[in-house]
Design an enzyme around this catalytic site. Structure first.
Site, short mmCIF file in Angstrom:
data_model
loop_
_atom_site.label_atom_id
_atom_site.label_comp_id
_atom_site.label_asym_id
_atom_site.label_seq_id
_atom_site.Cartn_x
_atom_site.Cartn_y
_atom_site.Cartn_z
CG HIS A 213 -2.19 -0.92 -9.71
ND1 HIS A 213 -3.02 -0.21 -8.89
CD2 HIS A 213 -1.14 -1.32 -8.95
CE1 HIS A 213 -2.49 -0.17 -7.67
NE2 HIS A 213 -1.35 -0.83 -7.69
N GLY B 254 -1.46 2.90 -6.92
CA GLY B 254 -2.26 3.18 -8.10
C GLY B 254 -1.80 4.43 -8.82
CB CYS C 201 -4.77 3.94 -4.61
SG CYS C 201 -3.90 2.37 -4.88
CD GLU D 235 -6.83 1.52 -2.48
OE1 GLU D 235 -6.06 0.61 -2.08
OE2 GLU D 235 -6.87 2.65 -1.96
CB CYS E 39 -0.92 -0.01 1.23
SG CYS E 39 -1.93 1.48 1.37
#
Length: 262
Positions: A149, A210, A207, A198, A59
């Protein structure tokens, strides 16, 4: 963020983490992050349980916040301005700075087998590939930042119905480990707007991985420069894909909201 330095295993179960993340009956969060002892020469280990109890590899926003959390825990005993943190996505190195935390997010992974996705052969890249979701064909680019992703570029990111489309991307059969999905509006070559669904958490305000993956996708599709600001609902992140070492660098804030004892 939980101070878990006295044990090598998280002190909460995934089921307990789900209850803590509940915004009506718990504390309210997208996930719970545990600061565990380091391993294999690292300073600390990070483990994460999402709000649905699943465990992601990494994360980006979380590790930035973890660095600030560890700095607070160490206080005056802190001897350096960076940490080497073991994650399921590899060793990540966040560096404390005056204007926030800068994180070396490592190398993006571009092969279908690394993401993973079956949209292309395992040794091929997935760039601007068509994908049928919710009765529409989307052109998608897939990137792994240690977690999967799927990025698609749209004219108006605010018009995307995330709550209905997001789950269909996440659970699409071409993503055997599910996927995070980023919808990107290109404002200029150095400024992108992003909304995200997510994996395991749903709609979130930001994110970090991301944002990194989206910049990579933008460069691969010649839609943005290698350094850009990514505007998310929770605020902007500065992302760089270095031409020198090909690594991704993310810079953004980390603010303490409150503390408590368990």
């Amino acid at each position: 963020m939980i101070d878990n330095r006295s044990s090598e295993k998280p002190i909460l179960t995934p089921e307990q983490a789900v209850k803590w993340c509940d915004r009506h009956f718990g504390i309210g969060a997208d996930g719970v992050i545990f600061a565990l002892p380091g391993q294999n020469g690292t300073d600390y280990t990070m483990r994460i349980f999402n709000s649905d109890g699943s465990e992601p590899e990494m994360c980006g926003n979380g590790i930035r916040c973890l660095a600030a959390f560890l700095s607070d825990l160490e206080g005056m005993s802190r001897t350096k301005n960076y940490y080497r943190i073991h994650t399921l996505a590899g060793v990540i190195t966040p560096q404390l700075a005056v204007d926030g935390v800068k994180v070396d997010m490592g190398l993006p992974r571009l092969l279908a087998g690394e993401i993973p996705t079956t949209l292309a052969p395992a040794d091929a890249k997935v760039i601007n590939q068509p994908l049928e979701v919710a009765g529409k064909t989307w052109d998608v680019t897939c990137v792994s930042m240690g977690n999967p992703h799927c990025i698609t570029f749209v004219e108006d990111v605010a018009a995307i119905s995330l709550e209905s489309i997001g789950p269909q991307f996440e659970h699409h059969p071409v993503f055997p480990q599910r996927t995070n999905t980023e919808f990107i509006e290109v404002v200029s070559r150095d400024y992108l707007k992003m909304r995200v669904w997510e994996r395991g958490a749903g709609i979130t305000l930001a994110c970090g991985t991301g944002a990194c993956a989206s910049l990579v996708a933008g460069v691969l599709n010649d839609k943005c420069d290698r350094t850009a600001t990514i505007e998310l609902p929770g605020g902007p992140l500065e992302i760089q894909w270095s031409e020198v070492d090909q690594r991704i660098y993310m810079t953004g804030p980390a603010e303490r909201v409150f503390t408590g004892k368990y």
